[in-house]
Design a protein around this motif. Structure first.
Motif, PDB file in Angstrom:
ATOM      1  N   THR A 113       9.581   2.299  13.499  1.00 37.13           N
ATOM      2  CA  THR A 113       8.529   2.536  14.410  1.00 37.13           C
ATOM      3  C   THR A 113       9.096   1.844  15.776  1.00 37.13           C
ATOM      4  O   THR A 113       8.993   0.271  15.779  1.00 37.13           O
ATOM      5  N   VAL A 114       7.840   2.562  16.376  1.00 36.72           N
ATOM      6  CA  VAL A 114       8.138   1.931  17.964  1.00 36.72           C
ATOM      7  C   VAL A 114       6.187   2.116  18.157  1.00 36.72           C
ATOM      8  O   VAL A 114       5.612   3.055  18.082  1.00 36.72           O
ATOM      9  N   VAL A 115       6.541   0.751  19.081  1.00 39.28           N
ATOM     10  CA  VAL A 115       4.782   0.388  19.200  1.00 39.28           C
ATOM     11  C   VAL A 115       4.868   0.908  21.334  1.00 39.28           C
ATOM     12  O   VAL A 115       5.783  -0.157  21.373  1.00 39.28           O
ATOM     13  N   LEU A 116       3.768   2.193  21.759  1.00 31.77           N
ATOM     14  CA  LEU A 116       3.998   1.608  22.772  1.00 31.77           C
ATOM     15  C   LEU A 116       3.087   1.020  23.617  1.00 31.77           C
ATOM     16  O   LEU A 116       1.979   1.618  23.340  1.00 31.77           O
ATOM     17  N   ASP A 117       2.815   0.707  24.183  1.00 33.95           N
ATOM     18  CA  ASP A 117       1.621  -0.305  24.904  1.00 33.95           C
ATOM     19  C   ASP A 117       1.593   0.431  26.800  1.00 33.95           C
ATOM     20  O   ASP A 117       2.387  -0.174  27.556  1.00 33.95           O
ATOM     21  N   TYR A 118       0.416   1.234  26.602  1.00 26.95           N
ATOM     22  CA  TYR A 118       0.418   1.987  27.892  1.00 26.95           C
ATOM     23  C   TYR A 118      -0.620   2.002  28.456  1.00 26.95           C
ATOM     24  O   TYR A 118      -1.416   2.859  27.712  1.00 26.95           O
ATOM     25  N   SER A 119      -1.086   2.695  29.663  1.00 26.40           N
ATOM     26  CA  SER A 119      -2.374   3.229  30.355  1.00 26.40           C
ATOM     27  C   SER A 119      -3.086   1.656  31.089  1.00 26.40           C
ATOM     28  O   SER A 119      -3.317   1.106  31.339  1.00 26.40           O
ATOM     29  N   SER A 120      -3.667   1.057  29.459  1.00 23.68           N
ATOM     30  CA  SER A 120      -4.319  -0.269  29.149  1.00 23.68           C
ATOM     31  C   SER A 120      -5.241   0.055  30.825  1.00 23.68           C
ATOM     32  O   SER A 120      -4.972  -1.360  31.597  1.00 23.68           O
ATOM     33  N   PRO A 121      -6.491   0.388  31.050  1.00 24.92           N
ATOM     34  CA  PRO A 121      -7.262  -0.281  32.122  1.00 24.92           C
ATOM     35  C   PRO A 121      -7.846  -0.638  31.894  1.00 24.92           C
ATOM     36  O   PRO A 121      -7.800  -1.378  30.995  1.00 24.92           O
ATOM     37  N   ASN A 122      -8.226  -1.639  32.915  1.00 24.79           N
ATOM     38  CA  ASN A 122      -9.195  -2.878  32.520  1.00 24.79           C
ATOM     39  C   ASN A 122     -10.719  -2.106  32.915  1.00 24.79           C
ATOM     40  O   ASN A 122     -10.794  -1.895  34.062  1.00 24.79           O
ATOM     41  N   VAL A 123     -11.819  -2.344  31.906  1.00 23.51           N
ATOM     42  CA  VAL A 123     -12.044  -1.607  31.893  1.00 23.51           C
ATOM     43  C   VAL A 123     -13.896  -1.675  32.829  1.00 23.51           C
ATOM     44  O   VAL A 123     -14.001  -2.932  33.302  1.00 23.51           O
ATOM     45  N   ALA A 124     -14.826  -0.942  33.771  1.00 22.40           N
ATOM     46  CA  ALA A 124     -15.397  -1.027  34.155  1.00 22.40           C
ATOM     47  C   ALA A 124     -14.770  -1.291  35.351  1.00 22.40           C
ATOM     48  O   ALA A 124     -15.518  -1.959  36.822  1.00 22.40           O
ATOM     49  N   LYS A 125     -13.681  -1.441  36.118  1.00 18.75           N
ATOM     50  CA  LYS A 125     -13.521  -0.934  37.202  1.00 18.75           C
ATOM     51  C   LYS A 125     -12.156   0.381  37.013  1.00 18.75           C
ATOM     52  O   LYS A 125     -11.444   1.148  35.878  1.00 18.75           O
ATOM     53  N   PRO A 126     -12.006   0.277  38.318  1.00 17.99           N
ATOM     54  CA  PRO A 126     -11.488   2.061  38.681  1.00 17.99           C
ATOM     55  C   PRO A 126     -10.013   2.612  37.765  1.00 17.99           C
ATOM     56  O   PRO A 126      -8.924   1.482  38.249  1.00 17.99           O
ATOM     57  N   PHE A 127     -10.122   3.690  37.517  1.00 19.35           N
ATOM     58  CA  PHE A 127      -8.811   3.666  37.154  1.00 19.35           C
ATOM     59  C   PHE A 127      -8.458   4.551  38.571  1.00 19.35           C
ATOM     60  O   PHE A 127      -8.496   5.114  38.693  1.00 19.35           O
ATOM     61  N   HIS A 128      -7.470   3.906  39.437  1.00 18.87           N
ATOM     62  CA  HIS A 128      -6.717   4.530  40.108  1.00 18.87           C
ATOM     63  C   HIS A 128      -5.431   4.614  40.109  1.00 18.87           C
ATOM     64  O   HIS A 128      -4.341   4.689  39.025  1.00 18.87           O
ATOM     65  N   ILE A 129      -4.832   5.616  41.418  1.00 21.61           N
ATOM     66  CA  ILE A 129      -3.585   5.884  40.644  1.00 21.61           C
ATOM     67  C   ILE A 129      -2.666   4.471  40.910  1.00 21.61           C
ATOM     68  O   ILE A 129      -1.451   4.902  40.196  1.00 21.61           O
ATOM     69  N   GLY A 130      -2.313   3.134  40.691  1.00 20.81           N
ATOM     70  CA  GLY A 130      -1.765   2.625  40.599  1.00 20.81           C
ATOM     71  C   GLY A 130      -1.330   3.020  38.588  1.00 20.81           C
ATOM     72  O   GLY A 130      -0.758   2.192  38.242  1.00 20.81           O
ATOM     73  N   HIS A 131      -2.266   3.301  38.195  1.00 16.80           N
ATOM     74  CA  HIS A 131      -2.162   3.124  36.652  1.00 16.80           C
ATOM     75  C   HIS A 131      -1.619   4.567  36.423  1.00 16.80           C
ATOM     76  O   HIS A 131      -1.355   4.341  34.985  1.00 16.80           O
ATOM     77  N   LEU A 132      -0.995   5.565  37.360  1.00 17.36           N
ATOM     78  CA  LEU A 132      -0.995   6.411  37.119  1.00 17.36           C
ATOM     79  C   LEU A 132       1.038   6.477  36.094  1.00 17.36           C
ATOM     80  O   LEU A 132       0.922   7.349  35.315  1.00 17.36           O
TER      81      LEU A 132
END
Ligand code: ARG
Length: 561
Positions: A113-132
């Motif tokens: 089993t592999v657990v992957l933690d990704y994307s994980s933006p900060n709520v109510a802050k912009p979802f921006h190119i840095g999250h790509l």
């Protein structure tokens, strides 16, 4: 070629007795195929066999016979293998056709089993190119692992806790309205957040108010909790629009707040083990011995921090999923954070500390200010996708005005272009994103790859049934088959190196070889029925390989462009 390496290694094993696996791993692909399709550098064996490399090569070459290998040659200390074309046209091609959507997959990860933690933006802050980066690298790693038989759990570790919620609550009560948020969604939340910062420049007491509201939230105040939950919901709804465009789904949206009641147990362990030191009222783990700054566990007011939550989350995930590997994908800016808390987990005595893997990536910049948005200098992912889709629509209008489902195709190609361009380089490299380059149908791009895929689909549609024949007649066919045979190995390297770009580069290799074949070898108009049938079959194999590879980098397929 996988199989070929193994075949060769098995034959060599009979004469020199060295482990087949080890032998297979020594076999290389020479940069120039004049030096063989595969090659064994014999100097790797000379110490063990107590002989000079050229004489090892010569003695292994004598009487060498192996399925799939036409002949061998020696060149100095190298033993070079030349593939039997008929093996490619028969065995390899049949395997691709037979396996279809599973060609390239394996059971390497069976039972793991592999657990992957990704994307994980900060709520109510912009979802921006840095999250790509975290979003597409993370998802690609998930697809790759799944393809290799691992059980995968994808987690969106939302930044849904912290003093910013106190700020948001204050701002909402002062300047916001339910209606604004309902209609404006995350933009309205971001606007409130921005306004809070402007106003607090003038009025310092706002910060105190925000802290008070956050403390109330921490203590379960009903109305603050309701607001907080609502803000999260609004944010997730927005993120999901972007995830949908990318074809991404998460198994869990447990964010930082989920670990609130799970931290005390870990803090207690840290204390018991004598790992916690106090410094100006704050509690931390000293990591000087490991050449790292201390890992902060509690602030002087007793509140927890980002690493504290990560430690509690890792323990929870180990207990819940019993992972064999936990992967975290974030920008390289967080490398120290991960190194620190991984070390703390190790010091706490958790045996599985070495199963934690941080996968960092470089920074992205964007050409010019053209993409600036309402929210300031940041470029929202949503806006970037929208721009790409618009541009593709324009291009398509010129190229193929009759296309039926143009909007759908434009979305697949526009979003795919961005993903592909982003994943085209080693992840740690900093990139300057030039939208026109990403969208160039003639470059090494997503649109070029999707166009090639659509070309294969169209040939297959017109070509009809194909037989079992294996009539190979042109060098372009051989070259293409050799590349197609490499897919399983490329998947394996992409996993072991955590590098999706191995797949994007491979896609371009397949496209280039296929287009060369397409231009030089008549397919549908081939006179000889067996040749025609074989070429259609080869095209079907290209379609499978490209389609499978697109899935691995979260790029959608379209039958037509
Ligand atoms: N929310 C963080 C950010 O946007 C990323 C979280 C990464 N995952 C983690 N377990 N720390 O920077």
């Amino acid at each position: 070629m996988h199989n070929l390496k193994n075949n060769i290694a098995a034959v060599l094993n009979l004469s020199i007795g060295i482990d087949t696996h080890e032998l297979a791993s020594m076999i290389e692909y020479p940069p120039d195929s004049k030096l063989g399709d595969l090659s064994l550098p014999c100097f790797k064996l000379s110490r063990r066999l107590k002989a000079a490399p050229p004489s090892i090569a010569a003695s292994l070459a004598a009487g060498f016979e192996c399925e799939g290998i036409d002949h061998v040659e020696t060149a100095g200390g190298y033993l070079n293998f030349y593939i039997d074309k008929n093996y490619l046209a028969g065995n390899v091609l049949d395997k691709i056709i037979k396996q279809g959507e599973s060609y390239g997959s394996s059971d390497m990860g069976k039972g793991k089993t592999v657990v992957l933690d990704y994307s994980s933006p900060n709520v109510a802050k912009p979802f921006h190119i840095g999250h790509l980066g975290t979003t597409v690298i993370g998802h690609s790693l998930r697809m790759l692992h799944e393809f290799a038989g691992f059980k995968c759990v994808s987690i969106n570790h939302l930044g849904d806790w912290g003093t910013q919620f106190g700020k948001l609550i204050v701002a909402y009560r002062k300047w916001g309205s339910a209606q604004d948020i309902e209609t404006g969604g995350i933009d309205a939340l971001v606007a409130l957040y921005v306004r809070f910062h402007e106003e607090s420049q003038k009025n310092k007491s706002l910060e105190d108010e925000a802290r008070t509201e956050f403390t109330k939230l921490e203590h379960g105040d009903q109305s603050n909790t309701a607001l907080w939950k609502w803000f999260i919901e609004i944010s997730i709804t927005e993120y999901q629009k972007t995830y949908k465009q990318l074809g991404i789904e998460f198994d869990s949206y447990k964010g930082e707040s989920f670990y609130t009641d799970k931290m005390p147990e870990q803090i207690e362990i840290l204390r018991e083990k004598g790992l916690l030191k106090t410094d100006n009222g704050a509690s931390l783990v000293n990591l000087e011995q490991f050449n790292m700054a201390p890992c902060l566990i509690l602030k002087s007011d007793g509140s927890t921090l980002y690493p504290t939550r990560d430690i509690a989350a890792a323990v929870y995930r180990k207990r819940t999923y019993n992972f064999d590997k936990a992967i975290y994908v974030t920008s390289a800016g967080q490398s120290l954070h991960f190194a620190q808390w991984f070390k703390v987990v190790e010091l706490m005595g958790y045996q599985w500390a070495d199963q934690l893997v941080h996968i960092p990536y470089g920074t992205v910049s964007i050409d010019g200010s053209k993409l600036a948005t309402r929210t300031g200098n940041v470029i929202l992912l949503r806006d970037l996708f929208a721009m790409a889709i618009d541009k593709v629509s324009e291009i398509m209008e010129e190229k193929n005005a009759e296309l039926q489902n143009r909007e759908e195709v434009a979305e697949a190609v526009g979003v795919g272009a961005i993903v592909f361009h982003y994943l085209y380089n080693s992840r740690i490299k900093d990139i300057n994103f030039v939208l026109d380059d990403a969208l160039n149908f003639d470059g090494n791009t997503g649109p070029y790859a999707q166009y090639t895929y659509a070309r294969a689909c169209s040939i297959l549609q017109k070509g009809g049934e194909y037989g079992d024949g294996a009539k190979i007649t042109a060098d372009e066919e051989t070259a293409l088959l050799k590349i197609l045979s490499l897919f399983p190995e490329r998947v394996e390297s992409a996993i072991s190196e955590y590098e999706p770009y191995i797949i994007t580069r491979y896609i371009i290799d397949v496209c280039t070889a296929f287009n060369r074949f397409y231009h030089d070898c008549p397919i549908l108009s081939a006179k000889d029925g067996d040749i025609r049938s074989f070429r259609i079959k080869l095209t079907a194999a290209v379609k499978h390989v490209l389609g499978n590879a697109f899935n691995l980098i979260c790029m959608r397929k379209t039958d037509r462009i």
